[in-house]
Scaffold this motif. Structure first.
Motif: not given
Lengths: 414, 126
Positions: A20-21, A40-41, A44, A46, B60, B86, B89-91, B94-95, B98-104, B109
């Motif tokens: 992870h960055l 747009r991002f 992604v 919060k 990375t 990127i 690219k779509s959301v 990108v998730r 970067f190894g991320l998850e939506s936390d909304f 969202e």
């Protein structure tokens, strides 16, 4: 497990997410993206949404745009096409053009702008100030601040003096837009006549206040040469006429530069360069310095000459009269020129109209139908005053205005 | 001055940040930079070549290496490259990247996406 002394001990969570960055690296990447991608991002997660809308991020992103010399310089072009029939509505657009004038795209404008009645008076850091003219004597102008890249706009509250003017024949209004880099704030300055008064709007306080125009040497500003003022060296500059209490003088000689310092909110004056002047005058910004452009025929000449000239004076040291330097003197044969502005690289944007010659006094008859366009078409050229090399900007037609200081940005209006 | 942490790297035995493969890519960069510093075009071409052979996920690791070695030019260059990769690219892409998850919260969202619906136009297919 062997015990090795790790000079940079990592917390357990980081070691597990080893690919992870770090967040500051993520921001490094995001600040390099175009506005559309950044917006747009926001969806992604919060933390990204929160970072992207922070003033710090917005400034860094803007500075990246400033440094990317070749990529992000753009122009805003306002165009207007009116046909010879009411069946076809007037088409006004705001287009964005790249630095080399090779491609165009349109920015959708909110309908409330009523572009046919509006004019862009300036742009700073991606924000555009747009003035919509009121209907004769009933309503005064509406002023909007607009960021076309993020498609947000804000209507300014009515100024304190809006009620007091009747918009009679001798009245005029001039509006200017500037930014205060120290405080990251934006100001709109409005000059009214008659008598000449000034008001200043500040975005951070969302309010107007009166500003005194008190100049040295008892000079009173009597008339502002439209068009709009130019923002350079931390101040707005107008071409203005002044009266002195005692003496009568040649009207054109009483022209001066009225300045408004955005930081201390004070008006000042500067003299034009000494030297021959031509009929048309304009201020501009040439490579970051205040410039005085004069073009057309000599001012005292009543004969219509076939050739036009253009003189470009640049104030090399701001505020120092002796530093006015006549950088260029250009002659144009058999054309009428109109001046649209200077690019940041010191090229001139001119509309060149070849003078029509009538043979034996014949009057040309143009056949008109409902598809005839009434608006004046423009033939804009990009002229390098050093080399005199001209580029015909064929993708620009029916241009009414060009904003040369536009760049995409995330700057918010609240 | 660029290499104050390199000695540290060679002294580390269990270093998770930099692997051998990365070292061969990142470390020669400054020499190459110096040699063709005058010619931007050449540098661009060299960099494009270099990265054509590298998968986005590898980027990375390269970034982490450059970050650890405190090597600003390489870090900026890799970040620029990721940004270019990127930007359209779509959301979701990108998730994953970067190894991320939506936390909304549910509904948050959608609201955000709706506000900037036009920024989703013309996005690359996943």
């Amino acid at each position: 497990m062997s015990q090795t002394r790790d000079p940079r001990p990592q917390p357990r969570s980081l070691r597990q997410r080893k690919n992870h960055l770090p967040h500051d690296v993520v921001l490094n990447i995001l600040t390099r993206l175009p506005v559309k991608s950044v917006l747009r991002f926001r969806c992604v997660c919060k933390p990204w949404d929160s970072s992207i809308t922070s003033p710090n991020f917005i400034s860094t992103h803007l500075n990246n745009t400033n440094n990317d010399d070749d990529q992000d310089q753009t122009f805003l072009i306002q165009t207007c096409i009116q046909y010879n029939t009411r069946k076809i509505p007037i088409i006004s657009k705001v287009l964005c053009c790249d630095r080399t004038f090779d491609w165009l795209f349109e920015y959708p404008t909110p309908s409330v702008f009523d572009l046919n009645m509006s004019r862009m008076v300036g742009s700073c850091n991606g924000l555009v100030c747009l003035v919509r003219h009121g209907n004769r004597s009933t309503t005064s102008d509406s002023i909007y601040l607009w960021n076309p890249s993020i498609r947000k706009f804000k209507r300014l509250p009515d100024s304190c003096l809006s009620q007091h003017f009747s918009n009679g024949q001798d009245d005029w209004v001039s509006t200017g837009f500037a930014c205060q880099s120290k405080t990251n704030d934006y100001k709109v300055v409005k000059l009214w006549s008659t008598p000449v008064v000034a008001e200043v709007y500040t975005l951070s306080s969302d309010s107007w206040r009166r500003a005194e125009i008190s100049l040295k040497s008892n000079v009173v500003v009597s008339y502002i040469d439209i068009p709009d003022p130019h923002f350079v060296s931390g101040a707005l500059h107008w071409l203005a006429y002044h009266t002195e209490s005692e003496r009568e003088r040649e009207f054109l000689n009483r022209m001066m530069i009225l300045s408004f310092d955005v930081d201390n909110e004070e008006f000042g004056e500067m003299a034009l360069p000494d030297g021959d002047k031509l009929h048309q005058r304009s201020l501009s910004v040439f490579k970051g310095n205040l410039a005085f452009i004069t073009y057309g025929c000599p001012e005292y000449d009543d004969d219509i000459m076939p050739d036009s000239q253009c003189f470009i004076w640049v104030m090399r040291e701001y505020g120092v009269h002796e530093s006015w330097n006549k950088l260029f003197s250009i002659r144009f044969e058999n054309v009428d020129i109109s001046f649209y502005g200077c690019t940041e690289h010191g090229e001139l944007l001119l509309d060149k109209k070849v003078k029509e010659e009538s043979e034996d006094g014949e009057i040309k008859i143009h056949y008109c139908n409902e598809f005839t366009i009434l608006s004046n078409d423009t033939a804009i050229v990009l002229l390098d005053p050093k080399t005199l090399h001209e580029k015909d900007l064929i993708i620009l037609r029916y241009v009414t205005d060009i904003v040369t200081t536009f760049k995409e940005s995330l700057v918010l209006l609240d | 001055m660029k290499f104050c942490t390199v000695k540290q790297y060679f002294d580390d035995e269990n270093n998770n940040n930099v692997t051998n493969g990365i070292a061969t890519t990142v470390i020669p960069l400054p020499n190459k930079h110096l040699k063709i510093k005058a010619n931007n075009k050449e540098m661009e071409q060299y960099e494009q070549e270099l990265l054509r052979n590298v998968m986005p996920q590898e980027l990375t690791k390269l970034i982490l290496a450059a970050n650890y070695l405190n090597f600003k030019e390489a870090l900026d260059f890799f970040c620029r490259t990721v940004a270019n990769a990127i930007q359209n690219k779509s959301v979701d892409y990108v998730r994953k990247f970067f190894g991320l998850e939506s936390d909304f919260e549910p509904g948050e969202e959608e609201k955000l996406c709706k506000e900037f619906a036009w920024s989703f136009e013309g996005v690359d297919e996943d």
